[in-house]
Design a protein around this motif. Structure first.
Motif, PDB file in Angstrom:
ATOM      1  N   CYS A   1     130.678  46.040  13.719  1.00 28.01           N
ATOM      2  CA  CYS A   1     132.011  46.022  14.324  1.00 28.01           C
ATOM      3  C   CYS A   1     132.629  47.403  14.180  1.00 28.01           C
ATOM      4  O   CYS A   1     132.321  48.129  13.236  1.00 28.01           O
ATOM      5  CB  CYS A   1     132.874  44.982  13.616  1.00 28.01           C
ATOM      6  SG  CYS A   1     134.489  44.788  14.393  1.00 28.01           S
TER       7      CYS A   1
ATOM      8  N   ARG B   1     137.313  46.823  10.535  1.00 22.44           N
ATOM      9  CA  ARG B   1     136.949  46.276   9.212  1.00 22.44           C
ATOM     10  C   ARG B   1     138.092  45.394   8.719  1.00 22.44           C
ATOM     11  O   ARG B   1     138.677  45.650   7.671  1.00 22.44           O
ATOM     12  CB  ARG B   1     136.739  47.431   8.196  1.00 22.44           C
ATOM     13  CG  ARG B   1     135.587  48.362   8.470  1.00 22.44           C
ATOM     14  CD  ARG B   1     134.266  47.722   8.075  1.00 22.44           C
ATOM     15  NE  ARG B   1     133.169  48.648   8.265  1.00 22.44           N
ATOM     16  CZ  ARG B   1     132.597  48.932   9.444  1.00 22.44           C
ATOM     17  NH1 ARG B   1     133.043  48.345  10.541  1.00 22.44           N
ATOM     18  NH2 ARG B   1     131.596  49.771   9.522  1.00 22.44           N
TER      19      ARG B   1
ATOM     20  N   TYR C   1     140.508  40.452   6.099  1.00 24.84           N
ATOM     21  CA  TYR C   1     140.177  39.057   5.802  1.00 24.84           C
ATOM     22  C   TYR C   1     138.739  38.730   6.207  1.00 24.84           C
ATOM     23  O   TYR C   1     138.215  37.669   5.905  1.00 24.84           O
ATOM     24  CB  TYR C   1     141.141  38.090   6.514  1.00 24.84           C
ATOM     25  CG  TYR C   1     141.300  38.371   7.989  1.00 24.84           C
ATOM     26  CD1 TYR C   1     140.328  38.007   8.896  1.00 24.84           C
ATOM     27  CD2 TYR C   1     142.422  39.062   8.461  1.00 24.84           C
ATOM     28  CE1 TYR C   1     140.452  38.294  10.238  1.00 24.84           C
ATOM     29  CE2 TYR C   1     142.563  39.357   9.810  1.00 24.84           C
ATOM     30  CZ  TYR C   1     141.573  38.971  10.690  1.00 24.84           C
ATOM     31  OH  TYR C   1     141.689  39.275  12.018  1.00 24.84           O
TER      32      TYR C   1
ATOM     33  N   MET D   1     135.991  41.394   6.400  1.00 24.90           N
ATOM     34  CA  MET D   1     134.943  42.248   5.824  1.00 24.90           C
ATOM     35  C   MET D   1     135.449  42.902   4.540  1.00 24.90           C
ATOM     36  O   MET D   1     136.655  43.095   4.371  1.00 24.90           O
ATOM     37  CB  MET D   1     134.581  43.365   6.802  1.00 24.90           C
ATOM     38  CG  MET D   1     133.943  42.881   8.078  1.00 24.90           C
ATOM     39  SD  MET D   1     133.206  44.252   8.972  1.00 24.90           S
ATOM     40  CE  MET D   1     132.500  43.379  10.370  1.00 24.90           C
TER      41      MET D   1
ATOM     42  N   ASN E   1     137.699  41.872  19.654  1.00 26.01           N
ATOM     43  CA  ASN E   1     138.876  42.507  19.056  1.00 26.01           C
ATOM     44  C   ASN E   1     139.643  43.334  20.087  1.00 26.01           C
ATOM     45  O   ASN E   1     140.659  43.937  19.770  1.00 26.01           O
ATOM     46  CB  ASN E   1     138.489  43.353  17.837  1.00 26.01           C
ATOM     47  CG  ASN E   1     137.605  44.547  18.192  1.00 26.01           C
ATOM     48  OD1 ASN E   1     137.573  45.013  19.330  1.00 26.01           O
ATOM     49  ND2 ASN E   1     136.884  45.058  17.203  1.00 26.01           N
TER      50      ASN E   1
END
Ligand code: SAM
Ligand code: SF4
Length: 336
Positions: free
Chosen positions: A30, A33, A36, A38, A105
């Motif tokens: 991803c 980061r 909650y 990673m 995201n």
């Protein structure tokens, strides 16, 4: 296998629940980061331990042949995987599939929204936990709010059937943003779901220190908005409320305060090809060895998938007070 040598085209578990929805994580990587999701220091899988896009397409095709009608592509961040669009196009063409959806995201949507829509993606979920740029950066550790807002605008322009924001509220971090986030969704004419934080993976805070119940969030929203309970469902775990005279539905995904397991219709496939029968339990079947050992024969995979229905657990077992995470896997590994 049935007497006539074919396979039943429905997946039914030991509790009589029909599984017609798969969530496939196509990468554990991803560009954000989120705190909650990673830990600060994440180690990602080496490339050869991750399903190729061709393997992903093959698996989805098999699941659809077994009666799955809804597929969500997720991650990690699915849109940072190189050539992800190829996979969306392949899946979008499958007859028998009712809905292709994705969770992102939003960081890549400015460039990719239109192509995703053309590939056949009907609905899109975009995560957004804050409207304050500095706070957004703190929660995501690296994310750029403006880029995500431009991504949301691009998604609106592309004309998806439905756009939904996903917001995870954390006590003392962003729980004061429930009303502004809802106002933003109403203003944009899109939906929003509030998700309770789940104890998945070992992150850098204790989960009960940040837990905000959706019940409390609902009460807060009701101080400003009229919310009318709705029986609508999108085939997922959210419960919905309508706001009169707006286009916005408000969803609540409440694994703690409302256990959604009894109507569970989904299974998850990780980017390593592990078929997890429940987000909150360890029961799984490894599909990668079968994919690689039998490149031209789907039967062993089909038998493993049908057989897995017997071990789908009754429900998850999340407990905020437990010192260790309920499940060691991060959400980015299993796929949200
Ligand atoms: N990267 C994409 C995104 O953020 O939308 C897709 C993957 S992400 C794992 C999917 C969803 O899971 C996001 O909406 C995210 O907020 C949520 N999520 C991640 N970790 C979570 C946790 N521990 N508890 C609740 N929701 C979580
Ligand atoms: Fe990445 Fe999504 Fe996890 Fe945030 S929630 S770190 S965007 S995978």
């Amino acid at each position: 296998m049935q007497d006539n040598g074919t396979y039943p085209n429905t997946l039914i578990d030991g509790f009589g629940r029909k599984v017609d929805y798969i969530r496939l994580s196509i990468t554990d990587r991803c560009d954000f980061r989120c705190v909650y999701c990673m830990s600060e220091d994440m180690t990602f899988l080496p490339r050869n331990e991750v399903l190729s896009l061709e393997e992903c397409a093959r698996l989805v095709k098999i699941f659809v042949s077994l009666g799955v009608s809804k597929v969500r592509i997720t991650g990690g961040e699915p849109l940072v995987r190189k050539n992800a669009l190829w996979l969306f196009k392949e899946i979008g063409q499958l007859s028998g599939l009712r809905e292709l959806v994705t969770t992102t995201n939003g960081s890549q949507l400015e460039q990719q929204a239109e192509a995703l829509k053309t590939a056949g993606v009907r609905r899109i979920n975009i995560s957004l936990d804050s409207l304050d740029a500095e706070r957004f950066r703190k929660i995501t550790r690296v994310g750029d709010l403006d880029k995500v807002l431009r991504g949301i605008a691009a998604a609106k322009l592309a004309g998806f059937h439905n756009i939904k924001l996903n917001s995870v509220l954390m006590k003392g971090v962003n729980d004061d943003e429930a009303l502004p986030l809802l106002a933003f969704a109403v203003d944009q004419g899109i939906d929003i779901s509030f998700i309770e934080e789940m104890p998945l993976g070992d992150v850098d805070h204790t989960r009960d220190s940040t837990y905000v119940s959706n019940e409390a969030t609902l009460k807060l929203l009701q101080t400003r908005y009229e919310l009318i309970s709705s029986a609508e469902t999108t085939g997922g775990p959210a419960r919905y409320w309508r706001i009169p005279n707006t286009n916005t539905k408000v969803g609540f995904i409440s694994p703690h305060s409302h256990n959604f397991c009894e109507s569970c219709n989904r299974v998850r496939i990780t980017c390593k090809g592990e078929l997890y029968l429940c987000l909150g339990q360890e029961d799984k079947v490894d599909l990668m060895p079968l994919l690689r050992e039998f490149p031209d024969d789907d039967r062993p995979l089909i038998e493993a998938i049908i057989g897995s229905m017997r071990i789908k657990p009754k429900g998850h077992d999340f407990d905020l007070k437990r010192a260790a995470p309920a499940v060691i896997r991060f959400m980015s590994h299993t796929g949200g």
